[in-house]
Design an enzyme around this catalytic site. Structure first.
Site, PDB file in Angstrom:
ATOM      1  N   THR A 146       9.898  -1.403  -2.367  1.00 18.10           N
ATOM      2  CA  THR A 146       9.733  -2.844  -2.350  1.00 18.10           C
ATOM      3  C   THR A 146       8.488  -3.204  -3.159  1.00 18.10           C
ATOM      4  O   THR A 146       7.722  -2.320  -3.567  1.00 18.10           O
ATOM      5  CB  THR A 146       9.558  -3.366  -0.915  1.00 18.10           C
ATOM      6  OG1 THR A 146       8.254  -2.995  -0.445  1.00 18.10           O
ATOM      7  CG2 THR A 146      10.619  -2.792   0.016  1.00 18.10           C
ATOM      8  N   GLU A 147       8.257  -4.497  -3.358  1.00 15.03           N
ATOM      9  CA  GLU A 147       7.042  -4.920  -4.045  1.00 15.03           C
ATOM     10  C   GLU A 147       5.788  -4.460  -3.301  1.00 15.03           C
ATOM     11  O   GLU A 147       4.844  -3.936  -3.900  1.00 15.03           O
ATOM     12  CB  GLU A 147       7.015  -6.449  -4.196  1.00 15.03           C
ATOM     13  CG  GLU A 147       8.028  -7.014  -5.181  1.00 15.03           C
ATOM     14  CD  GLU A 147       9.371  -7.319  -4.552  1.00 15.03           C
ATOM     15  OE1 GLU A 147      10.238  -7.896  -5.236  1.00 15.03           O
ATOM     16  OE2 GLU A 147       9.581  -6.966  -3.373  1.00 15.03           O
ATOM     17  N   TYR A 148       5.792  -4.654  -1.985  1.00 16.39           N
ATOM     18  CA  TYR A 148       4.645  -4.234  -1.174  1.00 16.39           C
ATOM     19  C   TYR A 148       4.441  -2.723  -1.266  1.00 16.39           C
ATOM     20  O   TYR A 148       3.318  -2.236  -1.399  1.00 16.39           O
ATOM     21  CB  TYR A 148       4.854  -4.622   0.294  1.00 16.39           C
ATOM     22  CG  TYR A 148       4.557  -6.061   0.613  1.00 16.39           C
ATOM     23  CD1 TYR A 148       3.293  -6.605   0.390  1.00 16.39           C
ATOM     24  CD2 TYR A 148       5.531  -6.882   1.177  1.00 16.39           C
ATOM     25  CE1 TYR A 148       3.015  -7.927   0.708  1.00 16.39           C
ATOM     26  CE2 TYR A 148       5.260  -8.206   1.491  1.00 16.39           C
ATOM     27  CZ  TYR A 148       4.001  -8.722   1.255  1.00 16.39           C
ATOM     28  OH  TYR A 148       3.735 -10.022   1.557  1.00 16.39           O
ATOM     29  N   GLU A 149       5.529  -1.992  -1.179  1.00 13.21           N
ATOM     30  CA  GLU A 149       5.441  -0.536  -1.182  1.00 13.21           C
ATOM     31  C   GLU A 149       4.832  -0.010  -2.476  1.00 13.21           C
ATOM     32  O   GLU A 149       4.009   0.908  -2.465  1.00 13.21           O
ATOM     33  CB  GLU A 149       6.835   0.051  -0.977  1.00 13.21           C
ATOM     34  CG  GLU A 149       6.864   1.550  -0.800  1.00 13.21           C
ATOM     35  CD  GLU A 149       8.265   2.035  -0.462  1.00 13.21           C
ATOM     36  OE1 GLU A 149       8.437   3.259  -0.320  1.00 13.21           O
ATOM     37  OE2 GLU A 149       9.182   1.194  -0.328  1.00 13.21           O
TER      38      GLU A 149
ATOM     39  N   ASP B  63       6.673  -8.247   9.134  1.00 11.71           N
ATOM     40  CA  ASP B  63       5.419  -8.782   9.672  1.00 11.71           C
ATOM     41  C   ASP B  63       5.041  -8.001  10.929  1.00 11.71           C
ATOM     42  O   ASP B  63       5.822  -7.930  11.881  1.00 11.71           O
ATOM     43  CB  ASP B  63       5.611 -10.266  10.004  1.00 11.71           C
ATOM     44  CG  ASP B  63       4.304 -10.979  10.311  1.00 11.71           C
ATOM     45  OD1 ASP B  63       3.368 -10.323  10.812  1.00 11.71           O
ATOM     46  OD2 ASP B  63       4.212 -12.191  10.046  1.00 11.71           O
TER      47      ASP B  63
ATOM     48  N   GLU C  92      19.384  -6.168   4.492  1.00 13.51           N
ATOM     49  CA  GLU C  92      17.929  -6.090   4.576  1.00 13.51           C
ATOM     50  C   GLU C  92      17.416  -7.356   5.236  1.00 13.51           C
ATOM     51  O   GLU C  92      17.638  -8.465   4.730  1.00 13.51           O
ATOM     52  CB  GLU C  92      17.295  -5.932   3.189  1.00 13.51           C
ATOM     53  CG  GLU C  92      15.776  -5.768   3.271  1.00 13.51           C
ATOM     54  CD  GLU C  92      15.086  -5.693   1.924  1.00 13.51           C
ATOM     55  OE1 GLU C  92      13.891  -5.322   1.885  1.00 13.51           O
ATOM     56  OE2 GLU C  92      15.720  -6.020   0.895  1.00 13.51           O
TER      57      GLU C  92
END
Length: 237
Positions: A199-202, A125, A44
């Protein structure tokens, strides 16, 4: 990106030689030796706090995982996630996981051609300004590097919340003549996607009802042949 972390971060990660690799270039072509086996390696690029790569390593013990980021503090946070995910009384991390500190620009200094089976790009990003397009991890220059490093079953799995980055990426993969599959413009439209590790963002974006864009790029010759056979079976041709 600036991260405010606790004092002694570098010392903290330097002590974790069972999990953290700070000299990844020394293992180029020898990652199987580092893991002690010849299982496929999934990487990743830009792992953030490490939730995705930690959970993937626990769910898939038959695969070796490498989580990459360029910030000491994120390596530290990811190391905590990894040990918590392993849920071992001795505090050890999963045996099939390594966290490594390096800039993706140096990826060919770290891996040999054909050394990787899969690359994950999760919520990279977007670099929205046109003048920064070459920094996007799905720019054709990066895709060309990934292709060289992936083996005959190689794939790239990409997720993002950025519509503009997804559109850019679709064109970039097309420009590189890369075969795509399982393209979705709203991964969690009907609820959490099965067999998908967030993920955390997801997790945050999905809870807000924001669409998650996802695709899989099929790169290796064997992977392509299997994909084409799957299509023939599906459509009866």
């Amino acid at each position: 990106m600036r991260l405010r972390g606790r004092k002694g971060i570098r010392e903290t990660i330097e002590r974790q030689t069972d999990l953290v690799v700070l000299n990844p270039q020394d293992w180029k072509g020898r990652w199987a030796e580092r893991f002690g086996n010849s299982r496929p390696i999934h990487v990743e690029l830009g792992m953030g706090k490490g939730k995705f790569i930690s959970e993937m390593s626990v769910r898939n013990p038959e695969i070796n995982f490498i989580g990459v980021d360029m910030y000491d503090e994120l390596i530290r946070r990811a190391s905590e996630k990894a040990r918590a995910a392993a849920n071992r009384e001795d505090g050890k991390a999963p045996d099939n996981l390594v966290l490594s500190l390096f800039n993706v620009e140096r990826i060919e200094d770290v891996f040999e051609p054909g050394e990787l089976r899969r690359i994950y790009l999760n919520f990279s990003d977007p670099w929205p300004k046109k003048k920064h397009a070459r920094r996007r991890l799905t720019h054709p220059n990066f895709i060309a590097r990934y292709i060289r490093l992936l083996d005959d079953r190689g794939e790239i799995h990409f997720k993002t919340d950025s519509k503009s980055l997804f559109e850019f990426s679709l064109n970039a993969f097309a420009d590189m003549n890369v075969r795509l599959r399982r393209i979705t413009l709203d991964l969690h439209k009907d609820g959490p996607a099965p067999d998908n590790v967030m993920t955390e963002y997801e997790t945050k974006f999905a809870e807000q009802g924001m669409p998650i864009y996802r695709l899989e790029a099929v790169v290796g010759a064997t992977a392509l042949a299997e994909h084409e056979e799957e299509i023939r079976r599906q459509w009866g041709s």
